[in-house]
Scaffold this motif. Sequence first.
Motif, short mmCIF file in Angstrom:
data_model
loop_
_atom_site.label_atom_id
_atom_site.label_comp_id
_atom_site.label_asym_id
_atom_site.label_seq_id
_atom_site.Cartn_x
_atom_site.Cartn_y
_atom_site.Cartn_z
N ARG A 1 -18.54 -15.15 -10.66
CA ARG A 1 -19.95 -15.97 -11.20
C ARG A 1 -19.76 -16.66 -12.67
O ARG A 1 -20.09 -17.75 -12.82
CB ARG A 1 -21.10 -14.85 -11.33
N ILE A 2 -18.99 -15.80 -13.53
CA ILE A 2 -18.56 -16.33 -14.99
C ILE A 2 -17.74 -17.79 -14.71
O ILE A 2 -17.85 -18.67 -15.18
CB ILE A 2 -17.76 -15.50 -15.66
N GLU A 3 -17.00 -17.73 -13.73
CA GLU A 3 -15.96 -18.83 -13.31
C GLU A 3 -16.76 -19.81 -12.91
O GLU A 3 -16.39 -21.23 -13.45
CB GLU A 3 -14.83 -18.28 -12.74
N ASN A 4 -17.58 -19.45 -11.75
CA ASN A 4 -18.27 -20.81 -10.81
C ASN A 4 -19.45 -21.45 -11.79
O ASN A 4 -19.68 -22.58 -11.81
CB ASN A 4 -19.08 -20.02 -9.89
N LYS B 1 -9.01 -25.62 -18.70
CA LYS B 1 -9.71 -24.14 -18.18
C LYS B 1 -10.18 -23.58 -19.33
O LYS B 1 -11.36 -22.84 -18.90
CB LYS B 1 -8.31 -23.22 -17.92
N GLY B 2 -9.60 -23.66 -20.45
CA GLY B 2 -10.47 -22.97 -21.61
C GLY B 2 -11.97 -23.46 -21.90
O GLY B 2 -12.75 -22.83 -22.18
N LEU B 3 -11.84 -24.71 -21.71
CA LEU B 3 -13.48 -25.35 -21.87
C LEU B 3 -14.29 -24.85 -20.67
O LEU B 3 -15.41 -24.89 -21.05
CB LEU B 3 -12.92 -26.82 -21.81
N GLU B 4 -13.82 -24.59 -19.70
CA GLU B 4 -14.58 -24.11 -18.39
C GLU B 4 -15.07 -22.86 -18.78
O GLU B 4 -16.22 -22.72 -18.56
CB GLU B 4 -13.66 -24.16 -17.22
N GLY C 1 -14.63 -9.84 -17.13
CA GLY C 1 -13.41 -10.82 -17.36
C GLY C 1 -13.94 -11.92 -18.14
O GLY C 1 -13.85 -13.23 -17.38
N PRO C 2 -14.87 -11.93 -19.15
CA PRO C 2 -15.23 -12.98 -19.67
C PRO C 2 -14.19 -14.20 -20.35
O PRO C 2 -14.42 -15.30 -20.80
CB PRO C 2 -16.24 -12.55 -20.61
N PHE C 3 -12.97 -13.60 -20.53
CA PHE C 3 -12.03 -14.22 -21.53
C PHE C 3 -10.67 -14.98 -20.41
O PHE C 3 -10.07 -15.42 -20.92
CB PHE C 3 -11.29 -13.56 -22.35
N SER C 4 -11.02 -14.57 -19.22
CA SER C 4 -9.86 -14.95 -17.93
C SER C 4 -9.55 -16.54 -18.31
O SER C 4 -10.57 -17.19 -18.17
CB SER C 4 -10.30 -14.61 -16.79
N ASN C 5 -8.53 -16.79 -18.50
CA ASN C 5 -8.07 -18.28 -18.31
C ASN C 5 -8.23 -19.02 -19.81
O ASN C 5 -8.09 -20.11 -19.53
CB ASN C 5 -8.39 -19.18 -17.15
N ALA C 6 -8.92 -18.48 -20.50
CA ALA C 6 -9.14 -19.07 -21.86
C ALA C 6 -8.13 -19.09 -23.02
O ALA C 6 -7.26 -18.28 -22.78
CB ALA C 6 -10.62 -18.66 -22.34
N ASP C 7 -7.88 -20.25 -23.86
CA ASP C 7 -6.88 -19.90 -24.68
C ASP C 7 -7.25 -19.23 -25.80
O ASP C 7 -8.25 -18.73 -25.83
CB ASP C 7 -6.47 -21.39 -25.00
N ILE D 1 -18.20 -5.05 -21.90
CA ILE D 1 -17.06 -6.04 -21.12
C ILE D 1 -15.85 -5.21 -20.60
O ILE D 1 -15.44 -4.34 -21.14
CB ILE D 1 -16.44 -7.21 -22.23
N PHE D 2 -15.62 -5.77 -19.20
CA PHE D 2 -14.36 -5.47 -18.64
C PHE D 2 -13.54 -6.33 -18.80
O PHE D 2 -13.77 -7.78 -18.28
CB PHE D 2 -14.89 -5.20 -16.95
N VAL D 3 -12.33 -5.97 -19.37
CA VAL D 3 -11.41 -7.07 -19.59
C VAL D 3 -9.96 -6.50 -19.55
O VAL D 3 -9.57 -5.39 -19.49
CB VAL D 3 -11.55 -7.31 -21.11
N MET D 4 -8.91 -7.58 -19.06
CA MET D 4 -7.79 -7.33 -18.85
C MET D 4 -6.70 -7.02 -20.21
O MET D 4 -7.39 -7.86 -21.23
CB MET D 4 -6.80 -8.02 -18.15
N HIS D 5 -5.99 -6.31 -20.53
CA HIS D 5 -5.06 -6.20 -21.56
C HIS D 5 -4.61 -7.67 -22.34
O HIS D 5 -4.77 -7.85 -23.49
CB HIS D 5 -3.92 -5.31 -21.35
N LYS D 6 -4.16 -8.45 -21.48
CA LYS D 6 -3.53 -9.58 -22.01
C LYS D 6 -4.80 -10.80 -22.53
O LYS D 6 -4.41 -11.26 -23.62
CB LYS D 6 -3.06 -10.26 -21.01
#
Length: 663
Positions: free
Chosen positions: A157-160, A558-561, A600-606, A626-631
């Motif tokens: 949903r965040i991505e959509n 992608k970051g802007l999205e 995953g609020p930061f996924s694919n952002a720069d 927030i649930f987030v990946m290490h990277k």
Amino acid sequence: MFIKNITLENFRQYKNKHTIDFGTSQDKNVTVILGENTSGKTTLLQAFNWVLYGKANFKTKDFLLNLELAQDLKLYESKYVKVKLVLIHNSTEYTIERSQEYKKTSVDVIAMQAEQSITYKDKDGQTKFIDSHDLEDTVNKIIPEELTSYFFFDGERIENLGRNEKKGKEDLARAVKTVLGLEALNNAVEHLSAGHKHSVIGRFRESLDLSGNAELNTAQKNKSDLLDQKKSIEEQITSNLTSVEYFQNQVEKNEKILKENQEIKEIQLRRKHNEESITTTRKLNNEIFKGIKKEFNEKFMYFGTKLISKSQEILEKQKMHDKGIPEMHGDSIEFLIKRGKCVCGTVINSNEDAINHLKLEQSYLPPQSLGTLINNFRNDASLHLSPSNNLKESFITQYKKFRENENEISLLHEKNDEISDDISSFQDIGEVEKENKLFKEKINEYNKQRESLKERLGSIDQQINDIVKKITEFSSADEKNKHISEYIKYAQVVNDILKSSYDKNEKEFRGKLEEKVNEIFKKMYHGSRSIKINEKYVYQLDTPNINQGFSNKADESKGLEIVTSFSFICGIVKLARENINRIDNSLELTSEPYPLVMDGPFSNADEKHIENIAKIMPEVAEQILIFVMHKDWNHAEKVLKNRIAKTYELKKQSETSTVLKEC
């Protein structure tokens, strides 16, 4: 509502008990759950839904027990799945717990009915139980189920929300209806609407008594058929728009691939150029080879040059010169003598001297004279040897060029092999471009088809209106239909009032949403663009100093999205909090804090956008989970480190087991 903690017991991959304590202070209000994909982040998000509303969005949602425990159950043995949520609402601490027993039978492991319980602490600190009949109502007073999705956001949903795609637009439109409390109003408008025969107005019109008037009966039947056609065309238009959106999304994805792989495209073009050069050079070598073969066939005497030259030397030394007439045979002389007339016309029958002279000449001619044969050989040899003299030089030149071309072909093959190795993991950009062209052609086809459908729809609407007008005029003058005509008028007036009210509120709220979204967007986006939302919930990023026709052509990264998605989330959350008391007018909850839970609020952002999102995040809600990946966390951590209350890490033990550890 502040969440104090949540405890999962045997819930999916969380075998045994796992508790997460959340930060509730104003200064440290961020709780972080670190985990890689498939480690159990989404399961945690679903645990909130299950404990509150008894719903979990899993493919195997009817079986929540940890599979390792389920597998080890002995006959008639039981295990429980439990989730317990402790929260503070209106200064009162509530404990909401849901449990479900799983029992091993002779057939299978059977899930029993899930049970919920809610307790709270009164002013004296005494624990009180909520009556079972009031459980659902209590939960919905704390956080209404229809609004919970605007405080709990999964990754999809965040991505959509950051895309102009069907799911994102539907989510925004649904948020407006739900948060503003317009769902019931919209349903009422649909219920009354004259647009279809099953609506209130439609049923009234169908109930008109037109007996005795064959013309109107036929008109009524035609209207019914036209309404069916209208419904069919509307469904086709909806399907058409869905198809167009699908192909537009595919075009957008391909455009991004083409943009991101511009360098690969150039490399692939080099490979294509090499392949064309190989083909051209191969054709050239084929022509060279044909030329060599032709020259060999025409100048084959070259290979007898030494032998012929030697023969000429020997013949010269032997002084075997010929006195005969070249290219003439002794049989020719014999013929002339027998004929009795020379080629010049002189009669030779009685001319003894002439005959003797001819016989002398005959002796110098073949087959009697070897000298003539030798002389003929000399002449033939000269004719053959002269043009063959340059065969060797010609062959060397052509063969040298042939070998150079073969070497060039080999080199080009090597270059293409290297290119293939370099881009083996990338898509064929040429194929992507072809696919994109096909998709654009499909979009044009669907657009033309839709325009044709709209024309048909307009024609049908006009026919329906004409029939309705005709029937209305008749029924108004007809005493037995007069009361139904009045009902239709009243229903139409009510429908118009409700529709006007809905449109006004929806437009006002959409404007507020746009305002809130831009407030957040401008704080996070390192640029000067802004967001505009139209009546169909399609957003446009306006670019300063560029007119509207070209503004939407500016690139969207992608970051802007992600920044756009987060801006919409924040805008919806703010308006949801401001309007939550619309669900129940007796509540005064606009000042009540609410959490924001995101997967995953930061996924694919720069890096820059992650930092900007992280800066604004603690200001959006009083409590953040927030649930987030290490990277993704590496860039956000340095911004949020002073606001972090708790950090946990999900350690995946196996496909069916995850351990939760506090960092």
